[in-house]
Design a protein around this motif. Structure first.
Motif, PDB file in Angstrom:
ATOM      1  N   ASN A  97       5.501   1.615   5.058  1.00 40.22           N
ATOM      2  CA  ASN A  97       4.681   1.383   6.001  1.00 40.22           C
ATOM      3  C   ASN A  97       3.985   3.576   6.092  1.00 40.22           C
ATOM      4  OD1 ASN A  97       2.508   0.423   6.967  1.00 40.22           O
ATOM      5  ND2 ASN A  97       3.080   1.708   8.637  1.00 40.22           N
ATOM      6  N   LEU A  98       4.923   3.805   5.929  1.00 41.65           N
ATOM      7  CA  LEU A  98       3.428   5.835   5.824  1.00 41.65           C
ATOM      8  C   LEU A  98       3.491   6.232   4.362  1.00 41.65           C
ATOM      9  CD1 LEU A  98       5.487   7.504   8.221  1.00 41.65           C
ATOM     10  CD2 LEU A  98       3.857   7.381   8.449  1.00 41.65           C
ATOM     11  N   VAL A 142       0.675   4.405   3.491  1.00 42.05           N
ATOM     12  CA  VAL A 142      -0.024   5.142   4.180  1.00 42.05           C
ATOM     13  C   VAL A 142      -1.224   6.313   3.342  1.00 42.05           C
ATOM     14  CG1 VAL A 142      -1.260   6.127   6.494  1.00 42.05           C
ATOM     15  CG2 VAL A 142      -0.243   3.859   6.367  1.00 42.05           C
ATOM     16  N   GLY A 160      -2.290   5.079   0.074  1.00 47.28           N
ATOM     17  CA  GLY A 160      -3.519   3.940  -0.162  1.00 47.28           C
ATOM     18  C   GLY A 160      -4.216   5.722  -0.079  1.00 47.28           C
ATOM     19  N   GLU A 205      -0.771  -4.129  -0.444  1.00 43.59           N
ATOM     20  CA  GLU A 205       1.156  -4.438  -0.357  1.00 43.59           C
ATOM     21  C   GLU A 205       2.520  -3.980   0.173  1.00 43.59           C
ATOM     22  OE1 GLU A 205       1.962  -7.934  -1.865  1.00 43.59           O
ATOM     23  OE2 GLU A 205       0.305  -7.374  -1.485  1.00 43.59           O
ATOM     24  N   LYS A 224       1.917  -2.201   1.857  1.00 42.91           N
ATOM     25  CA  LYS A 224       2.222  -1.445   3.528  1.00 42.91           C
ATOM     26  C   LYS A 224       2.837  -3.010   4.268  1.00 42.91           C
ATOM     27  CE  LYS A 224      -1.107  -1.687   7.061  1.00 42.91           C
ATOM     28  NZ  LYS A 224      -0.105  -1.271   8.111  1.00 42.91           N
ATOM     29  N   LEU A 284       4.239  -5.725   2.768  1.00 38.53           N
ATOM     30  CA  LEU A 284       5.685  -6.464   2.844  1.00 38.53           C
ATOM     31  C   LEU A 284       6.801  -4.589   3.930  1.00 38.53           C
ATOM     32  CD1 LEU A 284       6.451  -5.079  -0.403  1.00 38.53           C
ATOM     33  CD2 LEU A 284       6.703  -7.412   0.366  1.00 38.53           C
ATOM     34  N   GLN A 326       5.593  -7.120   6.890  1.00 39.49           N
ATOM     35  CA  GLN A 326       6.137  -8.020   6.760  1.00 39.49           C
ATOM     36  C   GLN A 326       7.694  -8.154   7.668  1.00 39.49           C
ATOM     37  OE1 GLN A 326       6.048 -10.371   3.255  1.00 39.49           O
ATOM     38  NE2 GLN A 326       4.019 -10.589   3.695  1.00 39.49           N
ATOM     39  N   GLU A 349      -3.099   1.992   8.667  1.00 42.47           N
ATOM     40  CA  GLU A 349      -3.154   2.148   7.426  1.00 42.47           C
ATOM     41  C   GLU A 349      -4.077   2.717   6.859  1.00 42.47           C
ATOM     42  OE1 GLU A 349      -4.931  -2.197   6.757  1.00 42.47           O
ATOM     43  OE2 GLU A 349      -5.868  -1.532   8.788  1.00 42.47           O
ATOM     44  N   THR A 350      -3.888   3.010   5.302  1.00 42.04           N
ATOM     45  CA  THR A 350      -5.175   3.216   4.749  1.00 42.04           C
ATOM     46  C   THR A 350      -5.695   2.070   4.118  1.00 42.04           C
ATOM     47  OG1 THR A 350      -3.698   5.328   3.702  1.00 42.04           O
ATOM     48  CG2 THR A 350      -6.102   4.723   3.219  1.00 42.04           C
TER      49      THR A 350
END
Lengths: 492, 171
Positions: free
Chosen positions: A332-333, A336, A339, A358, A360, A362, A365, B141-142
């Motif tokens: 996730n990080l 991020v 991103g 994508e 993120k 996964l 999930q 999130e970004t």
């Protein structure tokens, strides 16, 4: 005296009376006999003496006659006669003198013998004179000497004979007096005996009557008491009869009860035996149950072991999940940051941003999946815990069940033993009941005997009652009799 | 007591075994793909509307906040920061980020949020020549957002950097 029986008293009274009579008779008889004997002997003696005196007198006369005959005729034979007579007369006189009882008689008869001897001397001289032929001289001697002596002697003898006769008469008078005295004595003794006899008879009658009255009154009260007692006894016998009847009925009932008891005891013994068999089976079942429970417990422990192993494996899964989660976080990080870098790159980073998105997605999930897994693991853990607790409870329950089953087995064993004891007891009860039965039969028999005895007793009581009634009547009659006699005495 | 359903238990165990198998079932696979397609298809719909901005969204005190992605150096996991004695409460400490020492700030009091969540991440930002880290509960999130149409609060990092209180650890 008071201890003497009436018969003894009467016998004693009669004995005294008879003794009195005997004494009276003996005294009278003895007195009469002595009087008669004295009288007879005295009279005989006196009369003999008088007769002998008379003989002496007559002998003297015969001597004188023979002397005279000699003097007149010179007859020698007359002289012999004279001498013979003289001798006899002297003999008589000597006898009279010797048998005399009084001094006067002795001296009188001695004097008479002397004069006879004097006369004889004179007569001898006259006889010699005559023989010599001197008749005159012989007559003179005769007239001057012989006759006076003879006269004196004869007068003396006559006096003596008279005295002897008088003496005999006196003796007769004395005997008469004695006999009169005897009669008086007899009369006196008889009267005394009569009076004594009457007194004794009165005393006897009195004593006998008093005792008899006491006895009769005692008899009357006793007979009335006996009557009352027999009445009581009769009612008692009736009650006894009732009681015996009740007892017999009760004994019958008891007998039936005992028969029932016997039957029940037999049934109980049988049932106890059968139940003991059942309890043996039950014990076997309990032992099998205990074994089964132990096996179940072992299975449950194995189960708990397996579940724990599963739980630990689940824990390992959790650790893996945590790792996965960490990976997801990092992803996730990473997304991020990707991103961020994409955003910094501007338009050039657009495609990268999609990849980052994508990644993120996964990661998200993965996170959700791990969250689900964690939930599931939590549920598994809770379920495992519940299962282990359930298994533990099951083990405890099975332990408790085993303990209870063991107790039940023990209880069944004790029950079996008790049942065997019960069977024995029932057997003993059976034996006792049979003995009881015998005893009750004996009791019934005894009751029968008692009933018979009671009936006999009743009959005896009736007889006794009858006898007592008769005794009562008799006592009343006796009382009347005694009272009448007593009244007669009182009047007398 | 009803007897245990051993047959049912066996069926359930079999099902569990199947579920743990490597291959997902065809239905699951298909559902997964459809979901992904939908997610991807939604994104272009927002494109024509308003001024979009790249932001990094995080949660703090149970609320979503965001900072401009251009101001963010990196989102990192917040291991135990090294505390500094004699500093206010909101300065949790310092961390080493790629060779630089960054102060870590707890902004919840400043943002009017309760201080009760675990601060597991940190967002390293650069603004006004300052580099510092904002401790957050989670970095989400970004994304590109139209900030006027969302409930996300944009944190003004410039203003924060200008805040004299943050100067404490300025060298």
């Amino acid at each position: 005296m008071s201890k003497w029986t009436i018969g003894r008293r009467i016998a004693a009274g009669y004995a005294v009376l008879i003794a009195l009579l005997v004494v009276t008779a003996v005294v009278g008889t003895l007195a009469l006999r002595s009087t008669r004997e004295d009288f007879t002997s005295a009279l005989t003696t006196a009369e003999n003496r008088a007769i002998k005196g008379t003989d002496a007198l007559q002998g003297g006369d015969a001597v004188v006659t023979a002397f005279l005959s000699y003097l007149l005729r010179g007859n020698e034979r007359a002289l012999d006669t004279m001498n013979e007579r003289l001798e006899a007369t002297r003999e008589v006189k000597v006898q009279l003198r010797d048998s005399a009882t009084t001094a006067a008689q002795v001296s009188g008869w001695t004097d008479a013998i002397r004069q006879l001897d004097a006369w004889n001397q004179a007569a001898q001289r006259a006889i010699e004179a005559r023989r010599a032929g001197r008749r005159q001289e012989a007559v003179d001697i005769y007239s001057e000497e012989v006759i006076p002596i003879r006269t004196t002697e004869r007068a003396l003898v006559v006096d003596l004979v008279t005295a002897e006769r008088r003496r005999a008469a006196e003796i007769a008078n004395a005997a008469s007096e004695d006999s009169r005295n005897s009669i008086w004595l007899l009369l006196t003794v008889s009267v005394a005996a009569l009076v004594l006899g009457v007194l004794i008879a009165w005393a006897l009658a009195r004593a006998v009557t008093r005792h008899l009255r006491d006895t009769v009154s005692t008899l009357a009260s006793t007979s009335s008491e006996i009557l009352a007692a027999t009445a009581q006894q009769a009612s008692g016998a009736a009650e006894e009869e009732t009681a015996i009847h009740q007892t017999t009925t009760t004994a019958d009932e008891v007998r039936q009860t005992v028969a029932l008891t016997t039957e029940k005891a037999r049934a109980v013994a049988q049932e106890a035996r059968e139940t003991a068999d059942i309890s043996r089976d039950g014990r076997k079942a309990v032992e099998e149950s205990v074994r089964g429970t132990q096996e179940a417990r072992a299975s449950m422990e194995t189960l708990a072991e397996r579940i724990l192993a599963l739980s630990e494996q689940a824990q390992q899964i959790g650790e893996i999940v945590r790792t996965v989660n960490g990976l997801a976080e990092q992803s996730n990080l990473l997304s991020v940051n990707a991103g961020i870098e994409a955003a910094k790159a501007g338009e050039a980073g657009r495609g990268f941003a999609v990849v980052a998105a994508e990644v993120k997605s996964l990661a998200e999930q993965s996170r959700q999946a791990t969250a689900q897994i964690r939930d599931i693991l939590g549920e598994i853990q809770a379920a495992t815990q519940a299962a282990v607790m359930a298994a533990e409870q099951g083990v405890k329950a099975s332990e408790a069940g085993q303990a209870i089953t063991s107790e039940a087995g023990e209880a069944i064993r004790i029950l079996g033993e008790r049942l065997v004891a019960s069977a024995d007891s029932a057997q003993q009860i059976l034996a006792s009941a049979q003995q009881q039965m015998t005893g009750i039969d004996q009791v019934a028999m005894a009751m029968q005997n008692i009933r018979q005895a009671s009936a006999q007793n009743m009959a005896s009581t009736r007889q006794v009652e009858q006898a007592a009634r008769e005794l009562d009547t008799l006592s009343k009659r006796l009382t009347e009799l005694v009272d009448r006699r007593n009244g007669a005495y009182a009047k007398a | 007591m009803t007897a245990f359903d051993w047959d049912g238990a066996r069926r359930r165990l079999e099902a569990a075994r199947l579920a743990l198998a490597d291959e997902p079932s065809p239905e699951e696979e298909r559902a997964l793909l459809e979901e992904r397609a939908r997610a991807l298809a939604l994104a272009p719909e927002r494109e024509p509307d308003g001024p979009w901005q790249d932001v990094v969204v995080f949660t703090l005190g149970g609320e979503r906040f965001a900072v401009e992605a251009g101001q963010v150096a990196e989102a990192v996991e917040l291991d135990a920061p090294t505390p500094l004695p004699g500093t206010p409460d909101f300065l949790l400490g310092v961390i080493n980020h790629r060779g630089r020492v960054l102060g870590v700030y707890d902004l919840r009091e400043r943002l009017g949020r309760p201080r009760d969540g675990e601060l597991a991440h940190a967002v390293a930002v650069e603004a006004g020549g300052l580099c510092f880290a904002i401790a957050v509960e989670a970095v989400e999130e970004t994304t590109r957002e139209r900030l006027d149409r969302t409930l996300v609060t944009l944190v003004d990092v410039e203003a924060l950097a200008a805040d004299p209180r943050l100067r404490i650890e300025d060298e």
